[in-house]
Design an enzyme around this catalytic site. Structure first.
Site, PDB file in Angstrom:
ATOM      1  N   ARG A   1      -5.025  -6.425   0.183  1.00 58.00           N
ATOM      2  CA  ARG A   1      -4.887  -7.594  -0.690  1.00 58.00           C
ATOM      3  C   ARG A   1      -4.303  -8.764   0.084  1.00 58.00           C
ATOM      4  O   ARG A   1      -3.330  -8.598   0.832  1.00 58.00           O
ATOM      5  CB  ARG A   1      -3.919  -7.277  -1.849  1.00 58.00           C
ATOM      6  CG  ARG A   1      -4.511  -6.426  -2.897  1.00 58.00           C
ATOM      7  CD  ARG A   1      -3.822  -6.514  -4.232  1.00 58.00           C
ATOM      8  NE  ARG A   1      -2.430  -6.884  -4.315  1.00 58.00           N
ATOM      9  CZ  ARG A   1      -1.806  -7.122  -5.452  1.00 58.00           C
ATOM     10  NH1 ARG A   1      -2.447  -7.030  -6.602  1.00 58.00           N
ATOM     11  NH2 ARG A   1      -0.543  -7.435  -5.471  1.00 58.00           N
TER      12      ARG A   1
ATOM     13  N   ASP B   1       4.265  -0.384   1.781  1.00 62.00           N
ATOM     14  CA  ASP B   1       5.504  -0.698   2.499  1.00 62.00           C
ATOM     15  C   ASP B   1       6.546   0.399   2.277  1.00 62.00           C
ATOM     16  O   ASP B   1       7.259   0.800   3.210  1.00 62.00           O
ATOM     17  CB  ASP B   1       6.077  -2.044   2.029  1.00 62.00           C
ATOM     18  CG  ASP B   1       5.315  -3.228   2.613  1.00 62.00           C
ATOM     19  OD1 ASP B   1       4.492  -3.011   3.527  1.00 62.00           O
ATOM     20  OD2 ASP B   1       5.542  -4.354   2.148  1.00 62.00           O
TER      21      ASP B   1
ATOM     22  N   ASP C   1       5.798  -2.632  -3.435  1.00 64.46           N
ATOM     23  CA  ASP C   1       4.631  -2.469  -2.562  1.00 64.46           C
ATOM     24  C   ASP C   1       4.571  -1.028  -2.071  1.00 64.46           C
ATOM     25  O   ASP C   1       5.403  -0.593  -1.272  1.00 64.46           O
ATOM     26  CB  ASP C   1       4.731  -3.443  -1.376  1.00 64.46           C
ATOM     27  CG  ASP C   1       3.447  -3.435  -0.565  1.00 64.46           C
ATOM     28  OD1 ASP C   1       3.016  -2.350  -0.114  1.00 64.46           O
ATOM     29  OD2 ASP C   1       2.864  -4.515  -0.380  1.00 64.46           O
TER      30      ASP C   1
ATOM     31  N   THR D   1      -3.575 -14.676  -2.705  1.00 65.70           N
ATOM     32  CA  THR D   1      -4.566 -14.676  -3.801  1.00 65.70           C
ATOM     33  C   THR D   1      -4.656 -13.336  -4.532  1.00 65.70           C
ATOM     34  O   THR D   1      -5.266 -13.252  -5.593  1.00 65.70           O
ATOM     35  CB  THR D   1      -5.972 -14.962  -3.238  1.00 65.70           C
ATOM     36  OG1 THR D   1      -6.309 -13.881  -2.343  1.00 65.70           O
ATOM     37  CG2 THR D   1      -6.015 -16.271  -2.474  1.00 65.70           C
TER      38      THR D   1
HETATM   39  C1  PRP Z   1      -2.259  -2.026  -2.617  1.00 62.10           C
HETATM   40  C2  PRP Z   1      -2.658  -0.718  -3.276  1.00 62.10           C
HETATM   41  C3  PRP Z   1      -4.060  -0.979  -3.731  1.00 62.10           C
HETATM   42  C4  PRP Z   1      -4.007  -2.436  -4.105  1.00 62.10           C
HETATM   43  C5  PRP Z   1      -3.926  -2.556  -5.598  1.00 62.10           C
HETATM   44  O1  PRP Z   1      -2.776  -2.083  -1.339  1.00 62.10           O
HETATM   45  O2  PRP Z   1      -2.547   0.400  -2.446  1.00 62.10           O
HETATM   46  O3  PRP Z   1      -5.030  -0.754  -2.739  1.00 62.10           O
HETATM   47  O4  PRP Z   1      -2.829  -2.982  -3.499  1.00 62.10           O
HETATM   48  O5  PRP Z   1      -3.991  -3.874  -6.004  1.00 62.10           O
HETATM   49  P1  PRP Z   1      -5.230  -4.458  -6.833  1.00 62.10           P
HETATM   50  O6  PRP Z   1      -5.523  -3.481  -7.935  1.00 62.10           O
HETATM   51  O7  PRP Z   1      -4.703  -5.762  -7.346  1.00 62.10           O
HETATM   52  O8  PRP Z   1      -6.382  -4.634  -5.899  1.00 62.10           O
HETATM   53  P2  PRP Z   1      -2.511  -3.303  -0.331  1.00 62.10           P
HETATM   54  O9  PRP Z   1      -3.622  -4.295  -0.441  1.00 62.10           O
HETATM   55  O10 PRP Z   1      -1.130  -3.823  -0.528  1.00 62.10           O
HETATM   56  O11 PRP Z   1      -2.686  -2.633   1.086  1.00 62.10           O
HETATM   57  P3  PRP Z   1      -1.874  -1.424   1.802  1.00 62.10           P
HETATM   58  O12 PRP Z   1      -2.246  -0.163   1.104  1.00 62.10           O
HETATM   59  O13 PRP Z   1      -2.405  -1.494   3.195  1.00 62.10           O
HETATM   60  O14 PRP Z   1      -0.399  -1.729   1.722  1.00 62.10           O
HETATM   61  N1  URA Z   2       0.000  -3.115  -4.725  1.00 60.17           N
HETATM   62  C1  URA Z   2       1.203  -2.516  -4.675  1.00 60.17           C
HETATM   63  O1  URA Z   2       1.518  -1.826  -3.696  1.00 60.17           O
HETATM   64  N2  URA Z   2       2.042  -2.707  -5.692  1.00 60.17           N
HETATM   65  C2  URA Z   2       1.728  -3.432  -6.772  1.00 60.17           C
HETATM   66  O2  URA Z   2       2.552  -3.554  -7.702  1.00 60.17           O
HETATM   67  C3  URA Z   2       0.462  -4.049  -6.808  1.00 60.17           C
HETATM   68  C4  URA Z   2      -0.400  -3.862  -5.773  1.00 60.17           C
END
Ligand code: PRP
Ligand code: URA
Length: 206
Positions: free
Chosen positions: A103, A201, A198, A107
């Protein structure tokens, strides 16, 4: 709506510890593993079985075994990786595909950066990602899986927002979603509230 909420006191206990801001990455990973195990069991409850005649040390009996089916699990990188091990432990023959989506912090829109999938046609497919927030990542992932021949995909998340569930239902009606918690909604930064922050993280200490 095909949303299956994991209804078990142990799941509620584990989610509460996962949400706790004082939970450190090592414990966070263990809790993720335990919840994913419960979700994996729930999400595979309808796998086909067949009778198998065996002999116990005492007498013959007709038992039940899983019918041979080559399952596929697809974690959405990176946080989905934390949910893979319970599947590979329970189903050693499972194939693992990978989808990298991230993400944008400004945005909240997901960008695809990696895709490596095995053949999907005719196979039970489980898409795993711990957070279903706006649903943008899940919908993109389902689009890709569908384009590769995946049908009847089950989406497995740990915490979901109603907005994400609705987005998936709108774009891919009938998709079965298994989740351990359905939260109140999203905040102005599109994070799930109360949520857990997150996930990636917290899982990887970044
Ligand atoms: C997080 C999570 C999902 C996404 C959900 O990943 O693991 O993939 O956000 O959000 P959405 O429903 O609004 O799309 P992130 O993009 O933070 O990446 P990461 O797993 O690499 O931390
Ligand atoms: N991705 C995350 O890791 N946490 C949230 O709350 C939303 C998207």
């Amino acid at each position: 709506m095909p949303l299956h909420l994991l209804d078990h006191p142990l799941a509620a206990h584990l989610v509460t510890h996962l949400r706790d801001r004082t939970t450190k990455p090592a414990t966070f990973r263990t809790l993720t593993h335990q919840l994913s195990l419960l979700l994996a069991i729930e999400a595979t409850a309808e796998l086909a079985t067949e009778p198998r005649a065996i002999e116990t040390p005492l007498e013959p009996v007709t038992g039940t075994v899983l019918r041979h089916q080559s399952l596929v699990i697809i974690p959405i990188l990176r946080a989905g990786l934390g949910m893979v091990a319970p599947f590979t432990e329970l189903f050693p023959e499972v194939s693992v595909g990978y989808l990298g989506l991230e993400r944008d912090h400004a945005t909240a829109e997901a960008r695809s950066y990696y895709c490596k999938l095995p053949p999907l046609a005719g196979r039970p497919v489980f898409l795993v990602d711990p957070m279903l927030a706006t649903g943008g990542s899940a919908v993109q992932a389902l689009d890709v899986v569908q384009a590769h021949g995946g049908k009847g995909v089950r989406l497995i998340s740990i915490v979901s927002a109603p907005e994400g569930v609705a987005a998936v239902e709108h774009a891919h009606p009938g998709t079965r979603i298994h989740t351990a918690a359905l939260d109140r909604g999203l905040n102005e930064r599109k994070y799930i509230v109360p949520g857990l922050g997150d996930f990636g993280d917290r899982l990887y200490g970044t």
